[in-house]
Design a protein around this motif. Structure first.
Motif, PDB file in Angstrom:
ATOM      1  N   ARG A 187       0.510  -1.042   0.299  1.00  0.00           N
ATOM      2  CA  ARG A 187      -0.125  -0.001   0.010  1.00  0.00           C
ATOM      3  C   ARG A 187       0.734   1.124  -0.030  1.00  0.00           C
ATOM      4  O   ARG A 187       1.601   1.340   1.180  1.00  0.00           O
ATOM      5  CB  ARG A 187      -1.232   0.270   1.305  1.00  0.00           C
ATOM      6  CG  ARG A 187      -1.894  -1.084   0.942  1.00  0.00           C
ATOM      7  CD  ARG A 187      -3.443  -0.906   2.659  1.00  0.00           C
ATOM      8  NE  ARG A 187      -1.933  -1.048   3.990  1.00  0.00           N
ATOM      9  CZ  ARG A 187      -2.899  -1.079   4.102  1.00  0.00           C
ATOM     10  NH1 ARG A 187      -2.625   0.944   4.435  1.00  0.00           N
ATOM     11  NH2 ARG A 187      -1.969  -0.788   5.288  1.00  0.00           N
ATOM     12  N   GLN A 195       1.135   5.040   0.129  1.00  0.00           N
ATOM     13  CA  GLN A 195       0.162   5.803   0.587  1.00  0.00           C
ATOM     14  C   GLN A 195       1.121   7.892   0.236  1.00  0.00           C
ATOM     15  O   GLN A 195       2.633   6.875  -0.271  1.00  0.00           O
ATOM     16  CB  GLN A 195      -0.240   5.961   1.878  1.00  0.00           C
ATOM     17  CG  GLN A 195      -0.972   4.723   2.094  1.00  0.00           C
ATOM     18  CD  GLN A 195      -2.070   4.230   3.989  1.00  0.00           C
ATOM     19  OE1 GLN A 195      -1.155   5.498   4.722  1.00  0.00           O
ATOM     20  NE2 GLN A 195      -3.334   4.228   3.976  1.00  0.00           N
ATOM     21  N   LYS A 196       0.703   7.992   0.654  1.00  0.00           N
ATOM     22  CA  LYS A 196       1.114   9.663   0.551  1.00  0.00           C
ATOM     23  C   LYS A 196       2.824   9.810   1.123  1.00  0.00           C
ATOM     24  O   LYS A 196       3.730  10.290   0.373  1.00  0.00           O
ATOM     25  CB  LYS A 196       0.518  11.141   0.829  1.00  0.00           C
ATOM     26  CG  LYS A 196       1.358  12.626   0.824  1.00  0.00           C
ATOM     27  CD  LYS A 196       0.268  13.455   0.875  1.00  0.00           C
ATOM     28  CE  LYS A 196       1.014  14.890   0.667  1.00  0.00           C
ATOM     29  NZ  LYS A 196      -0.175  16.279   1.575  1.00  0.00           N
TER      30      LYS A 196
END
Length: 431
Positions: free
Chosen positions: A25, A27-28
């Protein structure tokens, strides 16, 4: 190589973990990478600002890629994977995977085409761990009981079971056949004075059967026991072995069975034993079922399923022995009885399927030659086998147990394909 398996990670330790990418995953500000090995899964947390090179290295990694992660194991109660995570010090991508050609919606044929990917399913790893435990328990029982393990040839100059269900191969300047069964060789072990022998090995049947229980190549446990009184001594030995095996496997595989959410029953009482004619009558009385194969002296799959249901209801046993099969339905080497109408042959049924065929064997040349003639076999063609009995051989008997069938039933699985590492059938010769 210093490696720590995921299943043995401890908080506060600096470890090196080798594994497969399970999920990623991105993410930012952080990347959450779940990696797995055969012992479990663990989350690795990469902070992009602190580890830009590491973040770049894992960018676009697909499931199935392999990595080596060195880092500290941290307490993380919010993480479902054991309440821990790894904060990495270093990470190396050792192999990048392509997009998988299979997924959870793929059909069985496609899964078998890519069996090595199909087996990455955690449940399927567990199936083979259980199979390993079953084989170990079997071998332990036989060794403790004084059996000798033998390894017999799979290339034969004659046909064991008779009929056309053999694979013929070119053997230099003559014909040979892949073994249907080590039957003759394990009997030779008795004639050789070993008295009790067993083997786990491959068998080959050229049957165009497309069922959940058949394969053209399968592995069987083969057993032969000398100095018996009759076939019931053989059944006694198999019953004792199976009770031991299931008791040991339930103990050693308890965590696996819990993960798979299955219960495996350890038998306590004696396995019921009924004749084939009694089985036909029982099916009529209890289920109103007439066996289509009755005229041939056999049982069909539905009869086997129903008999196991009845056995469980009447005797509390998932196992049931069926005895006294007709001479017309058994190989020539099975001992005849009752004026040659019946034999001392038996089958063992478990959870609706035949897992074993066995019986007492003829042990004299005269009886075997007569049996050959009765079956339309030229005794001279069987002399390499029949000669075992010219120099003294005690009364003996044995059985063969299909390992994939047995393991599938222990695990509650529908097909031998589930418990066969690489399945071989009439239309499958790869991978």
């Amino acid at each position: 190589m210093k490696r720590t398996e995921v299943g043995s990670l401890k908080i506060g330790k600096t470890v090196t973990v080798h594994g497969w990418v399970d999920t990623l995953r991105d993410q930012k500000s952080m990347i959450f990478l779940v990696i797995r090995d055969r012992s479990g899964r663990v989350q690795v947390v990469i902070k992009k600002a602190e580890n830009p090179e590491m973040a770049a290295a894992v960018e676009g990694l697909l499931t199935g890629s392999t990595v080596v992660v060195k880092g500290e194991v941290k307490d993380a109660p919010q993480v479902k994977l054991g309440g821990i995570e790894i904060v990495p010090i270093s990470l190396t991508v050792t192999s990048r995977a392509d997009v998988s050609p299979i997924d959870e919606k793929s059909g069985l044929d496609l899964l078998l085409d890519y069996r090595w990917l199909d087996l990455r399913d955690e449940k399927k790893l567990l199936y083979f761990q259980v199979q390993t435990a079953i084989l170990k328990a079997m071998r332990d029982w036989f060794v403790q009981a004084g059996f000798i393990e033998i390894m017999t040839p799979k290339l034969n100059g004659s046909v064991t079971e008779g009929g056309a269900e053999v694979f013929e191969v070119k053997y230099f300047d003559q014909k040979a056949y892949l073994t249907q069964s080590p039957q003759f060789f394990k009997q030779m072990g008795i004639a050789a004075g070993f008295e009790k022998v067993f083997e786990v090995g491959g068998c080959y049947r050229a049957e165009k059967s497309f069922t959940s229980r058949h394969a053209t190549e399968f592995f069987a446990l083969d057993v032969e026991i000398g100095f018996i009184d009759d076939e019931h001594d053989v059944m006694d030995a198999e019953e004792a072995m199976l009770k031991y095996v299931l008791k040991q496997v339930v103990k050693t595989c308890a965590p696996i069975f819990k993960k798979l959410n299955i219960d495996v029953e350890v038998p306590n009482g004696r396995f019921p034993r009924i004749t084939l004619m009694q089985a036909y009558e029982l099916l009529r009385e209890e289920r109103g079922y007439e066996v289509p194969k009755a005229a041939k002296g056999d049982l069909d799959p539905e009869a086997e399923r129903l008999l196991c249901e009845i056995s469980k209801e009447k005797w509390g046993s998932e196992f049931i022995f069926i005895t006294n099969f007709p001479w017309s339905a058994r190989p020539f080497y099975v001992m005849r009885m009752d004026g040659n109408k019946f034999t001392r042959g038996f089958d063992l049924l478990y959870k609706g399927v035949e897992i074993t065929s066995g019986g007492q064997r003829e042990h004299t040349r005269a009886a075997l030659e007569e049996s050959c003639v009765m079956k339309g076999i030229n005794p001279a063609d069987m002399n390499n086998y029949i000669q075992f009995f010219d120099y003294g051989c005690p009364p003996h008997g044995g059985y063969a147990l299909g390992l994939a069938r047995f393991c599938a039933k222990v695990l509650g699985l529908p097909s031998v394909k589930d418990t066969t590492f690489l399945f071989r059938g009439p239309q499958r010769l790869a991978p």
